[in-house]
Write a protein that holds these residues in place. Structure first.
Motif, PDB file in Angstrom:
ATOM      1  N   UNK A   1       8.734  -3.640  11.731  1.00 28.62           N
ATOM      2  CA  UNK A   1       8.172  -3.696  10.392  1.00 28.62           C
ATOM      3  C   UNK A   1       6.729  -4.202  10.466  1.00 28.62           C
ATOM      4  N   UNK A   2       5.967  -3.878   9.432  1.00 24.01           N
ATOM      5  CA  UNK A   2       4.585  -4.333   9.406  1.00 24.01           C
ATOM      6  C   UNK A   2       4.532  -5.822   9.068  1.00 24.01           C
ATOM      7  N   UNK A   3       3.395  -6.428   9.326  1.00 20.70           N
ATOM      8  CA  UNK A   3       3.272  -7.874   9.254  1.00 20.70           C
ATOM      9  C   UNK A   3       2.803  -8.329   7.877  1.00 20.70           C
ATOM     10  N   UNK A   4       3.198  -9.539   7.509  1.00 19.46           N
ATOM     11  CA  UNK A   4       2.700 -10.148   6.281  1.00 19.46           C
ATOM     12  C   UNK A   4       1.274 -10.633   6.517  1.00 19.46           C
ATOM     13  N   UNK A   5       0.503 -10.861   5.458  1.00 16.59           N
ATOM     14  CA  UNK A   5      -0.896 -11.281   5.638  1.00 16.59           C
ATOM     15  C   UNK A   5      -1.071 -12.575   6.416  1.00 16.59           C
ATOM     16  N   UNK A   6      -0.068 -13.448   6.387  1.00 17.75           N
ATOM     17  CA  UNK A   6      -0.191 -14.735   7.078  1.00 17.75           C
ATOM     18  C   UNK A   6       0.399 -14.715   8.487  1.00 17.75           C
ATOM     19  N   UNK A   7       0.868 -13.573   8.938  1.00 15.97           N
ATOM     20  CA  UNK A   7       1.452 -13.441  10.279  1.00 15.97           C
ATOM     21  C   UNK A   7       0.332 -13.482  11.317  1.00 15.97           C
ATOM     22  N   UNK A   8       0.395 -14.450  12.223  1.00 12.52           N
ATOM     23  CA  UNK A   8      -0.664 -14.623  13.224  1.00 12.52           C
ATOM     24  C   UNK A   8      -0.395 -13.847  14.504  1.00 12.52           C
ATOM     25  N   UNK A   9       0.678 -13.054  14.540  1.00 14.48           N
ATOM     26  CA  UNK A   9       0.997 -12.295  15.737  1.00 14.48           C
ATOM     27  C   UNK A   9       0.010 -11.170  15.986  1.00 14.48           C
ATOM     28  N   UNK A  10       0.037 -10.638  17.208  1.00 13.81           N
ATOM     29  CA  UNK A  10      -0.862  -9.546  17.574  1.00 13.81           C
ATOM     30  C   UNK A  10      -0.617  -8.321  16.704  1.00 13.81           C
ATOM     31  N   UNK A  11      -1.694  -7.631  16.371  1.00  9.46           N
ATOM     32  CA  UNK A  11      -1.628  -6.372  15.630  1.00  9.46           C
ATOM     33  C   UNK A  11      -2.097  -5.265  16.561  1.00  9.46           C
ATOM     34  N   UNK A  12      -1.311  -4.195  16.662  1.00  7.12           N
ATOM     35  CA  UNK A  12      -1.583  -3.130  17.636  1.00  7.12           C
ATOM     36  C   UNK A  12      -1.384  -1.775  16.981  1.00  7.12           C
ATOM     37  N   UNK A  13      -2.354  -0.873  17.135  1.00  5.78           N
ATOM     38  CA  UNK A  13      -2.197   0.497  16.653  1.00  5.78           C
ATOM     39  C   UNK A  13      -3.070   1.421  17.487  1.00  5.78           C
ATOM     40  N   UNK A  14      -2.763   2.712  17.433  1.00  3.08           N
ATOM     41  CA  UNK A  14      -3.568   3.714  18.128  1.00  3.08           C
ATOM     42  C   UNK A  14      -4.069   4.751  17.132  1.00  3.08           C
ATOM     43  N   UNK A  15      -5.130   5.453  17.530  1.00  5.68           N
ATOM     44  CA  UNK A  15      -5.776   6.434  16.660  1.00  5.68           C
ATOM     45  C   UNK A  15      -5.992   7.718  17.444  1.00  5.68           C
ATOM     46  N   UNK A  16      -5.674   8.856  16.803  1.00  8.16           N
ATOM     47  CA  UNK A  16      -5.943  10.168  17.399  1.00  8.16           C
ATOM     48  C   UNK A  16      -6.654  11.031  16.371  1.00  8.16           C
TER      49      UNK A  16
ATOM     50  N   UNK B   1      -3.164 -11.901  -1.230  1.00  6.37           N
ATOM     51  CA  UNK B   1      -3.408 -12.726  -0.056  1.00  6.37           C
ATOM     52  C   UNK B   1      -3.277 -14.191  -0.412  1.00  6.37           C
ATOM     53  N   UNK B   2      -2.816 -14.992   0.530  1.00 14.35           N
ATOM     54  CA  UNK B   2      -2.757 -16.432   0.336  1.00 14.35           C
ATOM     55  C   UNK B   2      -3.822 -17.147   1.157  1.00 14.35           C
ATOM     56  N   UNK B   3      -4.515 -16.434   2.013  1.00 17.80           N
ATOM     57  CA  UNK B   3      -5.560 -17.026   2.830  1.00 17.80           C
ATOM     58  C   UNK B   3      -6.771 -16.126   2.774  1.00 17.80           C
ATOM     59  N   UNK B   4      -7.943 -16.704   2.615  1.00 17.14           N
ATOM     60  CA  UNK B   4      -9.167 -15.922   2.547  1.00 17.14           C
ATOM     61  C   UNK B   4     -10.026 -16.242   3.755  1.00 17.14           C
ATOM     62  N   UNK B   5     -10.491 -15.217   4.449  1.00 20.75           N
ATOM     63  CA  UNK B   5     -11.340 -15.434   5.609  1.00 20.75           C
ATOM     64  C   UNK B   5     -12.774 -15.628   5.173  1.00 20.75           C
ATOM     65  N   UNK B   6     -13.512 -16.392   5.940  1.00 24.30           N
ATOM     66  CA  UNK B   6     -14.933 -16.508   5.679  1.00 24.30           C
ATOM     67  C   UNK B   6     -15.609 -15.208   6.071  1.00 24.30           C
ATOM     68  N   UNK B   7     -16.723 -14.874   5.410  1.00 23.21           N
ATOM     69  CA  UNK B   7     -17.417 -13.629   5.758  1.00 23.21           C
ATOM     70  C   UNK B   7     -17.844 -13.655   7.211  1.00 23.21           C
ATOM     71  N   UNK B   8     -17.847 -12.503   7.877  1.00 21.02           N
ATOM     72  CA  UNK B   8     -18.277 -12.472   9.275  1.00 21.02           C
ATOM     73  C   UNK B   8     -19.733 -12.890   9.381  1.00 21.02           C
ATOM     74  N   UNK B   9     -20.100 -13.551  10.467  1.00 21.93           N
ATOM     75  CA  UNK B   9     -21.481 -13.995  10.610  1.00 21.93           C
ATOM     76  C   UNK B   9     -22.425 -12.820  10.730  1.00 21.93           C
ATOM     77  N   UNK B  10     -23.620 -13.009  10.252  1.00 23.14           N
ATOM     78  CA  UNK B  10     -24.627 -11.966  10.358  1.00 23.14           C
ATOM     79  C   UNK B  10     -24.965 -11.732  11.814  1.00 23.14           C
ATOM     80  N   UNK B  11     -24.967 -10.459  12.264  1.00 26.12           N
ATOM     81  CA  UNK B  11     -25.268 -10.180  13.667  1.00 26.12           C
ATOM     82  C   UNK B  11     -26.633 -10.730  14.049  1.00 26.12           C
ATOM     83  N   UNK B  12     -26.748 -11.232  15.238  1.00 25.48           N
ATOM     84  CA  UNK B  12     -28.021 -11.729  15.718  1.00 25.48           C
ATOM     85  C   UNK B  12     -28.180 -11.368  17.171  1.00 25.48           C
ATOM     86  N   UNK B  13     -29.316 -11.655  17.705  1.00 25.55           N
ATOM     87  CA  UNK B  13     -29.582 -11.332  19.098  1.00 25.55           C
ATOM     88  C   UNK B  13     -29.319 -12.510  20.019  1.00 25.55           C
ATOM     89  N   UNK B  14     -28.800 -13.600  19.462  1.00 24.18           N
ATOM     90  CA  UNK B  14     -28.513 -14.758  20.298  1.00 24.18           C
ATOM     91  C   UNK B  14     -27.292 -14.491  21.148  1.00 24.18           C
TER      92      UNK B  14
END
Length: 739
Positions: A124-139, A452-465
């Motif tokens: 079965x698919x995972x709930x939003x708070x499930x910290x387990x690995x997520x795996x899928x393939x694309x064709x 959702x019960x948990x909100x992620x912070x926005x991804x950091x702005x890409x930089x060259x560091x």
């Protein structure tokens, strides 16, 4: 999916009642599958699954299911009165709800009470708070009925993803029902018995129905897709774990209705990871007379939205090659051209089996360009990523039949492009900061909802560091794709055995020199990771040293052990035998065997991709010895490494130098998710003090991150006075035998 059509009563006219009874009985006894099964999720809920199949006779539809192969639960749906595809009653659709999320289930299909498919499994698919690995393939661009398609399908069957997604052109040439059945789905019959299937419309899928007639296409009538868009099933979204998936229809691009739906979805989602799947590529450097190139309409209408909301990867096809772009920041948030630090990465995965186009061309200035005809103007392909050592001049454009694998483990996403030889020829990795909870986590699981019960912070702005860390991570390479050949940007050397604390950034386990894999973020494979963003190329050297004294006493770990195993799963048929025990230490012989049943199915069941760990603890839980057999196929005959068989993996090291005395490991998959294992060692430190024969054996088909994900099993052997299984001290303590 509605089932249209009518019952053909004329087939029975002229038959006597007795003849009718005989005919029905014969049909029931001979009923077989004629199409499917396909695992779908039209409700787009992690606690639901819909099974769709067809049989050669009409009848009721039953799904038997449960958490073990014994099943135990069932749901029956009355005979269908009509079918979109096939005659009335021969189509079967059963939806299970209220399932445990992120859980391995076994199931069996029946028609009229007769099994038409043997017991198999799905996750079965995972709930939003499930910290387990997520795996899928694309064709993509795959359903042409070719040998390359068959090879790619077999590789995915071995990789065993719980979800397969397409980017369109699923059935060549015109998307008819017979082409869908024979040129496409026939090749994926086995993996799609275990994987959720989420297809996307391509232009060939609508050649017969036309774009405006999409609802009458074989694609739409056959599958049962989510209905959560203004044009149900044509385009849709769903969630799996903390990820949002959006499937779009770029045929006749780009309606204001679909565009508004897309922006609303991305602007309101609370999911941390975001993926888009569609067909007509916004960026393409493909060449050759059949190549199409970039779609200006898609790029100008949808690319600004994908960039604005930071879609992690946009998957597409249409041109029949593989390409990956650099981080694309072509548009401002208002849609006008410009750079604002917001962007996305595009992956064209159009090599699923159809005839290939040509990759990017390289000019005299070492720059990529597209020129499908010699008289065509040259188009500069400024967007191509330039960190693929196997590509022409290191540009990420390849003429290869392939599929794409994605694993999200913890805070890191790892995408790999895998060709028809099982070779990983491109790897791209993204690591995000840990999410910040906006609410106090509930200690008990909540019923799955779309909120959702948990909100992620926005991804950091890409930089060259640039930053570089040494960590033990699992890049979850699928089976048969275990030889990344990329340029190293970080080197880590380990000597003997050292175990870091759970908060440490590295765990070294007597492995040889490990070389990092260069990716978009320069992430190493298997043991240690060096990470760099954009242009900087850091070099990291980390040395871990442990004492290697050989004494009759048990060595005490110098740091807190890494996660061992908390799953509660038992090793069955367990045997542990240590010969020449303590006389002297360091030359013991070891034999271990047993079986284990995993709770999830993902790449971590493949020891050739993720290694193999055995651990033995004493009665106080102290470490007696532990061995990690590293991942990796045999590089050349006679060298240490893993060999692949039919549902089996064998590791050999004649000298036993790689894993401190381990000479051979054999792992076999008896039934889905159930592994048997045998381990032999010689001339290694496997000593067991006679004063402490109360032992616990832990087996993990992977490393410490696998154990932390509870993909492991244990067995405690009781002392001689206890109940079986027990340990016996033989030959005056020179041998410890547990069984």
């Amino acid at each position: 999916m509605s089932f249209g059509g009518s019952w053909r009563r004329g087939l029975w006219q002229g038959l006597s009642v007795a003849a009718l009874v005989v005919c029905v009985a014969a049909s029931a006894s001979a009923q077989t599958l004629t199409r499917g099964p396909y695992i779908q999720n039209p409700l787009a809920l992690p606690s639901a699954a819909t099974f769709v199949w067809w049989t050669n006779v009409a009848g009721d539809s039953t799904v038997e299911y449960g958490l073990t192969p014994a099943l135990g639960s069932s749901l029956t749906v009355a005979q269908a009165g009509s079918c979109d595809v096939g005659s009335a009653g021969t189509c079967h659709s059963v939806t299970l709800t209220g399932l445990l999320t992120g859980t391995l289930y076994y199931y069996r299909l029946k028609t009229n009470g007769t099994a038409v498919q043997a017991t198999t499994y799905f996750n079965t698919q995972k709930s939003p708070t499930d910290a387990g690995d997520l795996f899928f393939t694309v064709i993509g661009d795959w359903g042409q009925g070719t040998s390359n398609e068959a090879t790619i399908a077999n590789l995915q069957n071995t990789a065993n993803p719980p979800m397969i997604i397409t980017v369109g052109d699923n059935a060549y040439t015109n998307g008819t029902q017979s082409e869908l059945d024979n040129n496409a789905m026939a090749y994926y019959q086995v993996p799609l018995q275990r994987a959720f299937y989420f297809p996307t419309l391509g232009n060939h899928d609508l050649n017969t129905s036309g774009v405006s007639g999409w609802a009458n296409s074989a694609h739409i009538k056959t599958f049962v897709l989510p209905t959560n868009s203004p044009e149900p099933e044509r385009y849709y979204s769903f969630e799996d774990g903390d990820a949002l998936f959006i499937s779009m229809d770029s045929d006749g691009c780009c309606s204001s209705q679909q565009t508004a739906w897309l922006e609303n979805l991305l602007s309101t989602t609370q999911r941390r990871w975001k993926f888009v799947f569609y067909h007509h590529t916004a960026y393409s450097c493909a060449n050759g007379v059949a190549s199409i190139g970039s779609d200006a309409g898609v790029r100008s209408n949808w690319a600004p939205i994908w960039e604005k909301y930071g879609v992690d990867i946009v998957f597409h096809g249409h041109d029949h090659i593989y390409e990956r772009t650099k981080f694309m920041d072509d548009y401002l948030a208002n849609g006008s051209p410009g750079s604002d630090g917001l962007g996305t990465v595009y992956v064209m995965t159009g090599g699923g089996g159809a005839t290939l186009d040509d990759a990017a061309k390289i000019d005299g200035s070492n720059l990529p360009y597209r020129q499908p005809f010699f008289f065509s103007p040259k188009e500069s392909c400024y967007w191509l990523a330039h960190d693929c050592p196997l590509g022409a001049s290191s540009y990420c454009s390849f003429k290869r039949s392939q599929y794409t694998s994605v694993v999200i483990s913890g805070n890191t996403l790892t995408m790999q492009a895998i060709d028809s030889n099982g070779q990983v020829f491109d790897t791209y990795s993204v690591t995000k900061a840990a999410p910040v909870p906006t609410e106090t986590p509930t200690p008990t699981p909540l019923p799955p909802t779309a909120t959702a019960t948990v909100t992620a912070t926005p991804p950091p702005t890409p930089s060259s560091s640039a930053t570089a860390t040494a960590t033990q991570t699992d890049t979850a390479t699928p089976a048969d794709t275990l030889t990344p050949t990329t340029v190293a940007t970080a080197t880590v050397t380990a000597t003997l055995t050292a175990t870091a604390t759970p908060s440490a950034t590295a765990t070294a386990t007597n492995t040889p020199v490990s070389t990092a894999t260069r990716t978009a973020t320069a992430t190493s494979t298997r043991t240690f990771t060096g990470t760099a963003t954009r242009t900087a190329t850091p070099t990291v050297t980390a040395t871990f040293t442990a004492t290697a004294s050989v004494t009759p006493t048990v060595p005490t770990p110098t740091s807190t052990p890494t996660p061992r195993c908390g799953s509660g799963l038992l090793i069955t048929e367990a045997r542990l035998d240590v010969a020449r025990n303590l006389f002297p230490t360091g030359d013991e012989k070891l034999k271990i065997r047993g079986a284990m049943q995993l709770t999830q199915l993902s790449p971590i069941i493949d020891p050739a991709s993720h290694g193999f760990t055995l651990t033995v603890l004493d009665s106080s839980g102290n470490l007696l010895f532990e061995r990690y057999v590293p991942a990796g196929l045999v590089p050349s005959p006679g060298q240490p490494g893993w060999r692949l068989g039919h549902n089996s993996w064998t590791y050999k090291d004649k000298a036993g130098t790689i894993a401190a005395g381990i000479r051979k490991v054999t792992v076999k998959q008896r039934v889905p998710g159930q592994l048997t294992f045998k381990v032999t060692g010689k001339d290694g430190l496997f000593a067991v003090p006679p004063s402490s024969p109360f032992l616990t054996l832990i087996i993990t088909p992977g490393d410490s991150s696998t154990a932390a994900n509870n993909q492991c099993a244990t067995r405690t052997f009781n002392p001689p006075s206890g109940a079986a299984p027990k340990c016996d001290l033989l030959a005056g303590g020179k041998r410890v035998r547990c069984r």
